[in-house]
Design an enzyme around this catalytic site. Structure first.
Site, PDB file in Angstrom:
ATOM      1  N   ASN A 124       0.832  -1.188   0.000  1.00 20.30           N
ATOM      2  CA  ASN A 124       0.000   0.000   0.000  1.00 20.30           C
ATOM      3  C   ASN A 124       0.879   1.255   0.000  1.00 20.30           C
ATOM      4  O   ASN A 124       2.109   1.167  -0.040  1.00 20.30           O
ATOM      5  CB  ASN A 124      -0.949  -0.016   1.205  1.00 20.30           C
TER       6      ASN A 124
ATOM      7  N   HIS B 288      22.538   0.257  12.247  1.00 17.18           N
ATOM      8  CA  HIS B 288      23.835   0.915  12.434  1.00 17.18           C
ATOM      9  C   HIS B 288      24.561   0.323  13.632  1.00 17.18           C
ATOM     10  O   HIS B 288      23.942   0.027  14.655  1.00 17.18           O
ATOM     11  CB  HIS B 288      23.642   2.417  12.684  1.00 17.18           C
TER      12      HIS B 288
END
Length: 171
Positions: A65, A95
């Site tokens: 969507n 990270h």
């Protein structure tokens, strides 16, 4: 008037189909063998980012969507017949940040494959993080952050409580 509306409706559908097909061709050209997709559908603001040697596999009859994004450094695989609500984000990496002597942006990434089984429904505003497997025929409710594996045939929701307090003097 009715005929004019139907003509406009069909012209808009044709424009959207051409636009989506163009994006598919661009992804295949840009990412080559890293982008492995069967026939799938997506709405506006759908983004794919394949970095390094990442592999993205999307099964058949998958629907994304508005506002969904997939960011891949290692591997993300999505089974056939899955549906994704608005603003779903999938990341197969995070990270690194533990070295105090280095800037976070210079510490690199840790990665883990994301696998989503067939026939899953992922609700709006869900975030799926690295290293997760979502079993086939599972449902994930809106707003959930998935950070661990989910078994097949499961329903996962976030039971948040709403707490209402009054601003001082407004009781």
């Amino acid at each position: 008037m009715v005929i004019a509306r139907l003509i406009v409706k069909h012209i808009m559908r044709l424009r959207n189909t051409i636009s989506r097909r163009y994006r598919m061709i661009c992804w295949k050209w840009q990412y080559g063998e890293q982008f492995q997709a069967k026939k799938f559908h997506f709405r506006d603001n759908f983004h794919i980012y394949i970095e390094e040697q990442g592999i993205l596999q999307i099964g058949e009859n998958v629907f994304f969507n508005n506002g969904c994004s997939l960011t891949v450094r290692e591997k993300v695989s999505i089974g056939d017949d899955c549906i994704f609500g608005e603003n779903v984000k999938i990341y197969d990496h995070n990270h690194c940040y533990r070295d105090n002597d280095k800037l976070i942006r210079l510490q690199g990434f840790s990665s883990g494959e994301v696998k989503i089984g067939e026939d899953c429904w992922i609700g709006s505003n869900v975030i799926i993080l690295k290293g997760v497997t979502i079993g086939a025929h599972s449902v994930v409710g809106g707003g959930v952050i998935i950070y661990k594996d989910l078994p097949e045939h499961s329903v996962t929701i976030c039971k948040q409580e709403c707490h209402t307090t009054y601003i001082h003097g407004r009781e």
